[in-house]
Design a protein around this motif. Structure first.
Motif, PDB file in Angstrom:
ATOM      1  N   ASP A  67       0.669  -1.290   0.043  1.00 30.33           N
ATOM      2  CA  ASP A  67      -0.033   0.024  -0.044  1.00 30.33           C
ATOM      3  C   ASP A  67       0.802   1.421   0.005  1.00 30.33           C
ATOM      4  O   ASP A  67       0.295   2.319   0.222  1.00 30.33           O
ATOM      5  CB  ASP A  67      -1.039   0.022   1.046  1.00 30.33           C
ATOM      6  CG  ASP A  67      -2.067  -0.955   1.128  1.00 30.33           C
ATOM      7  OD1 ASP A  67      -2.380  -1.263  -0.241  1.00 30.33           O
ATOM      8  OD2 ASP A  67      -2.626  -1.507   2.090  1.00 30.33           O
ATOM      9  N   ASP A 125       1.035   9.852   5.746  1.00 32.19           N
ATOM     10  CA  ASP A 125       0.321   9.098   4.802  1.00 32.19           C
ATOM     11  C   ASP A 125      -0.100   9.960   3.379  1.00 32.19           C
ATOM     12  O   ASP A 125      -0.452  10.795   3.505  1.00 32.19           O
ATOM     13  CB  ASP A 125      -1.074   8.640   5.395  1.00 32.19           C
ATOM     14  CG  ASP A 125      -0.925   7.451   6.682  1.00 32.19           C
ATOM     15  OD1 ASP A 125       0.229   7.187   6.964  1.00 32.19           O
ATOM     16  OD2 ASP A 125      -1.841   7.359   7.173  1.00 32.19           O
ATOM     17  N   GLY A 126       0.391   9.068   2.335  1.00 35.32           N
ATOM     18  CA  GLY A 126       0.058   9.631   1.064  1.00 35.32           C
ATOM     19  C   GLY A 126       1.025  10.558   0.676  1.00 35.32           C
ATOM     20  O   GLY A 126       0.941  11.117  -0.402  1.00 35.32           O
ATOM     21  N   GLU A 127       2.083  11.114   1.515  1.00 33.67           N
ATOM     22  CA  GLU A 127       3.009  12.177   0.930  1.00 33.67           C
ATOM     23  C   GLU A 127       4.574  11.542   0.814  1.00 33.67           C
ATOM     24  O   GLU A 127       4.822  10.978   1.594  1.00 33.67           O
ATOM     25  CB  GLU A 127       3.260  13.111   2.062  1.00 33.67           C
ATOM     26  CG  GLU A 127       2.041  13.854   2.883  1.00 33.67           C
ATOM     27  CD  GLU A 127       1.400  14.735   1.752  1.00 33.67           C
ATOM     28  OE1 GLU A 127       2.085  15.361   0.958  1.00 33.67           O
ATOM     29  OE2 GLU A 127       0.172  15.068   1.581  1.00 33.67           O
ATOM     30  N   ASN A 148       1.207  13.709  -3.581  1.00 30.20           N
ATOM     31  CA  ASN A 148      -0.113  13.245  -2.667  1.00 30.20           C
ATOM     32  C   ASN A 148      -0.527  12.217  -3.544  1.00 30.20           C
ATOM     33  O   ASN A 148      -1.124  12.344  -4.288  1.00 30.20           O
ATOM     34  CB  ASN A 148      -0.590  14.439  -2.285  1.00 30.20           C
ATOM     35  CG  ASN A 148      -1.842  13.839  -1.324  1.00 30.20           C
ATOM     36  OD1 ASN A 148      -2.934  13.501  -1.791  1.00 30.20           O
ATOM     37  ND2 ASN A 148      -1.717  13.840   0.003  1.00 30.20           N
ATOM     38  N   ASP A 150      -3.515   9.330  -2.841  1.00 28.45           N
ATOM     39  CA  ASP A 150      -4.550   8.965  -1.914  1.00 28.45           C
ATOM     40  C   ASP A 150      -5.220   7.522  -2.619  1.00 28.45           C
ATOM     41  O   ASP A 150      -6.187   7.682  -3.571  1.00 28.45           O
ATOM     42  CB  ASP A 150      -5.544  10.148  -1.833  1.00 28.45           C
ATOM     43  CG  ASP A 150      -6.953   9.621  -1.072  1.00 28.45           C
ATOM     44  OD1 ASP A 150      -7.138   8.185  -0.569  1.00 28.45           O
ATOM     45  OD2 ASP A 150      -7.687  10.380  -0.496  1.00 28.45           O
ATOM     46  N   GLN A 151      -5.066   6.496  -2.085  1.00 31.01           N
ATOM     47  CA  GLN A 151      -5.348   5.092  -2.682  1.00 31.01           C
ATOM     48  C   GLN A 151      -6.829   5.173  -2.455  1.00 31.01           C
ATOM     49  O   GLN A 151      -7.738   4.568  -3.263  1.00 31.01           O
ATOM     50  CB  GLN A 151      -4.547   4.119  -2.277  1.00 31.01           C
ATOM     51  CG  GLN A 151      -3.486   3.427  -2.684  1.00 31.01           C
ATOM     52  CD  GLN A 151      -2.673   2.082  -2.261  1.00 31.01           C
ATOM     53  OE1 GLN A 151      -2.433   1.951  -1.199  1.00 31.01           O
ATOM     54  NE2 GLN A 151      -3.115   1.243  -3.282  1.00 31.01           N
ATOM     55  N   ALA A 152      -7.471   5.503  -1.497  1.00 31.10           N
ATOM     56  CA  ALA A 152      -8.823   5.750  -1.282  1.00 31.10           C
ATOM     57  C   ALA A 152      -9.823   6.042  -2.318  1.00 31.10           C
ATOM     58  O   ALA A 152     -10.801   5.532  -2.749  1.00 31.10           O
ATOM     59  CB  ALA A 152      -9.236   6.171  -0.014  1.00 31.10           C
ATOM     60  N   SER A 153      -9.278   7.269  -2.645  1.00 28.62           N
ATOM     61  CA  SER A 153     -10.025   7.947  -3.779  1.00 28.62           C
ATOM     62  C   SER A 153      -9.459   7.774  -5.112  1.00 28.62           C
ATOM     63  O   SER A 153      -9.725   8.188  -6.366  1.00 28.62           O
ATOM     64  CB  SER A 153      -9.905   9.703  -3.484  1.00 28.62           C
ATOM     65  OG  SER A 153      -8.571  10.057  -3.523  1.00 28.62           O
ATOM     66  N   THR A 155      -6.256   8.728  -6.491  1.00 32.28           N
ATOM     67  CA  THR A 155      -5.693  10.157  -7.073  1.00 32.28           C
ATOM     68  C   THR A 155      -4.435  10.243  -6.648  1.00 32.28           C
ATOM     69  O   THR A 155      -3.963   9.784  -5.464  1.00 32.28           O
ATOM     70  CB  THR A 155      -6.756  11.170  -6.797  1.00 32.28           C
ATOM     71  OG1 THR A 155      -6.733  11.218  -5.203  1.00 32.28           O
ATOM     72  CG2 THR A 155      -8.064  11.269  -7.256  1.00 32.28           C
ATOM     73  N   ALA A 156      -3.691  10.917  -7.503  1.00 33.32           N
ATOM     74  CA  ALA A 156      -2.333  11.324  -7.336  1.00 33.32           C
ATOM     75  C   ALA A 156      -2.151  12.892  -7.811  1.00 33.32           C
ATOM     76  O   ALA A 156      -2.684  12.878  -8.860  1.00 33.32           O
ATOM     77  CB  ALA A 156      -1.266  10.473  -7.773  1.00 33.32           C
TER      78      ALA A 156
END
Length: 200
Positions: A67, A125-127, A148, A150-153, A155-156
């Motif tokens: 992840d 997280d995500g940074e 940044n 964000d696996q949940a959404s 998007t990068a």
């Protein structure tokens, strides 16, 4: 017989240790970029103002391990360069100039590429701090930027600043031409990237 009874438990222990220490296939995955839901905008400045526009992402993917972002790439379709702050003849004239050999020479170099070579977590997280190879107009340079993810959404996002002269795009550059005055175009331009990705 004693030799066998010693070797057998050792072999079983080694197999168990490998099962815990070797990463499983589920830990690493490649998520495909969806070009139609992704955005790439550009902004370039000159002495008398600035221009902005868009260019389309052609394909790409992001690699994850447990992840965490571990790699990836995206390819840009340079034939899709558009200018969004102008209209009519001015818009068409600038778009044609950007497509020409003065700038990106899209007939000869129809795609550009960014490929991640190193990823470092920034502690949140995500940074991430990204090191990547950018290829524009047939020239590859190493660049660094923050992202940044964000696996949940799915998007990068990243803001990437490039020096166009690193890629032999020198038209109107005060670094290479004298006495340009208010016709000077600054060397650095900015790409704002938003990638949409998902499991295939």
């Amino acid at each position: 017989m004693k030799k066998f009874t010693l070797i057998a438990p050792l072999f079983a222990f080694a197999v168990m240790a490998m099962s815990f220490t070797q990463p499983g296939s589920a830990a690493a995955e490649s998520l495909k970029v969806n070009p139609s839901n992704s955005e790439l905008t550009w902004n370039a400045r000159k002495v008398t103002g600035s221009h902005e526009g868009t260019v389309n992402i052609k394909t790409g993917s992001l690699e994850f391990n447990n992840d965490l972002l571990s790699g990836g790439y995206f390819e840009i379709d340079m034939n899709t360069i558009t200018v969004t702050d102008l209209s009519g003849d001015s818009k068409g004239k600038l778009e044609g100039h950007l497509n020409s050999d003065d700038f990106f020479g899209v007939d000869q170099y129809p795609t550009a590429m960014l490929r991640i070579t190193k990823v470092a977590s920034m502690g949140k997280d995500g940074e991430y701090r990204i090191t990547a190879n950018a290829t524009v107009k047939g020239v590859t340079k190493e660049i660094r930027f923050n992202a940044n993810v964000d696996q949940a959404s799915g998007t990068a996002k990243a803001e990437i600043v490039l020096d166009r002269t690193d890629f032999n795009v020198r038209y109107g550059s005060g670094s290479f031409f004298d006495n340009l005055g208010d016709k000077t175009i600054y060397d650095e331009f900015t790409l704002n990237v938003k990638l949409s990705f998902a499991r295939s």
